[in-house]
Enzyme design. Structure first.
Site, PDB file in Angstrom:
ATOM      1  CG  HIS A  40      -1.796   1.159   1.372  1.00 17.25           C
ATOM      2  ND1 HIS A  40      -1.653   2.096   2.376  1.00 17.25           N
ATOM      3  CD2 HIS A  40      -2.852   1.559   0.631  1.00 17.25           C
ATOM      4  CE1 HIS A  40      -2.587   3.012   2.258  1.00 17.25           C
ATOM      5  NE2 HIS A  40      -3.319   2.720   1.206  1.00 17.25           N
ATOM      6  CD  GLU A  67      -2.818   2.060  -3.107  1.00 16.64           C
ATOM      7  OE1 GLU A  67      -3.745   2.885  -3.266  1.00 16.64           O
ATOM      8  OE2 GLU A  67      -1.811   2.300  -2.403  1.00 16.64           O
ATOM      9  CG  ASP A  69      -2.780   6.963  -3.610  1.00 16.43           C
ATOM     10  OD1 ASP A  69      -3.871   6.381  -3.576  1.00 16.43           O
ATOM     11  OD2 ASP A  69      -1.907   6.816  -2.737  1.00 16.43           O
ATOM     12  CG  HIS A  82      -3.023   9.521  -0.213  1.00 16.02           C
ATOM     13  ND1 HIS A  82      -3.718  10.391   0.601  1.00 16.02           N
ATOM     14  CD2 HIS A  82      -3.766   8.378  -0.253  1.00 16.02           C
ATOM     15  CE1 HIS A  82      -4.829   9.807   1.026  1.00 16.02           C
ATOM     16  NE2 HIS A  82      -4.878   8.594   0.525  1.00 16.02           N
ATOM     17  CD  GLU A 141      -7.292   5.264  -4.139  1.00 20.13           C
ATOM     18  OE1 GLU A 141      -8.178   5.975  -3.633  1.00 20.13           O
ATOM     19  OE2 GLU A 141      -6.501   4.551  -3.470  1.00 20.13           O
TER      20      GLU A 141
END
Length: 284
Positions: A40, A67, A69, A82, A141
């Site tokens: 993450h 993962e 952003d 993020h 994401e």
């Protein structure tokens, strides 16, 4: 001799049946496939999140998937960070949508976590794709896509340029809390599967909602506090897979490993991959 001939015939028939049925080894041994281990924001429990350092360390700790952003600068550069502002994780201030990449690229994205990591930078999406695409799975994401007109198309172009539609299933997944954004990305680039993220809600998520999401999404990814076996069964029953986010303690990690999740996102990959003492290089 007769017994040996009969035994040989039986084994030949038995093995032939197995080959034609393509039974997986996991079925024969009674073992189930383990979930995908997802770093993450990289190994963000130990290193500054969403940096090349954090991603490299996640791979070293056994991540199957990274993962991260994505946001978009004023001049249209896709960057990996993020928050919609640079304030929390860098030496700068301001909304990303109001800053050019030239204004962002020199910001220190490591010192906020620990002075040892001074000089880490916010990576561009191009840099992350060039470094990891095809080497480890990627879970991208889109953060606050409503802030960035056409970000779905821009991301699709980046992935199409690199032949993302030619990679194996699940090598790249795009996800967001924004369902309209995921519907739009799916329309633009259906070869890359999308996922919908869900947070805690008093009423949970209804079977009808799950069926609706399944019309365009391949993944429905709940916060760990929403996860239970009934929800997993409903998601699987609609033909989707499910990743839980975000594990930050060993007890939760252990529980999720037994629940039939397809993937688990964690800041501490060693909670999933390495029994025993955790890495000491936390940095804070």
């Amino acid at each position: 001799m007769y017994f040996l001939r009969q035994l040989n015939r039986f084994l030949h028939v038995y093995l032939s049946i197995l080959r034609h049925l393509h039974l997986p080894l996991a079925f024969l041994t009674g073992k189930k496939d383990r979930p995908i281990f997802i770093g993450h924001r990289g190994a963000s429990g130990y290193y500054p999140e969403n940096t090349i350092l954090a991603f490299d360390k996640a791979v070293a700790l056994g991540a199957d998937m990274l993962e991260f952003d994505v946001q978009q600068t004023k001049d249209g550069t896709l960057i990996v960070i993020h928050d919609p502002k640079v304030n929390r994780t860098t030496s700068g201030k301001g909304y990303i949508k109001n800053l050019t990449y030239e204004e962002i690229k020199g910001l220190d994205a490591g010192s906020w976590f620990d002075p040892r990591f001074k000089g880490e930078r916010i990576p561009t999406l191009d840099a992350v794709l060039d470094r990891y695409l095809g080497k480890v799975r990627l879970l991208i994401e889109l953060k606050k896509p409503s802030l960035y007109p056409d970000i779905e198309r821009h991301l699709a172009e980046k992935l199409r340029e690199r032949g993302a539609d030619q990679l194996g299933e699940g090598q790249i997944i795009v996800q967001s809390f924004d369902r309209r954004s995921m519907q739009e990305f799916h329309r633009i680039f259906p070869a890359v599967p999308v996922g919908v993220l869900i947070k805690n809600r008093p009423a949970g998520i209804s079977p009808r909602e799950i069926r609706g999401i399944a019309q365009y999404a391949s993944y429905l990814n709940p916060k760990v506090t929403l996860v239970n076996k009934r929800l997993i069964k409903r998601i699987h029953g609609c033909g989707m897979k499910t990743f839980a986010w975000t594990v930050r303690d060993k007890k939760t990690a252990g529980a999720l490993l037994k629940m039939g999740m397809d993937g688990i996102a964690t800041d501490y990959l060693d909670y999933l991959t390495k029994p025993g003492p955790i890495e000491k290089d936390r940095g804070r």
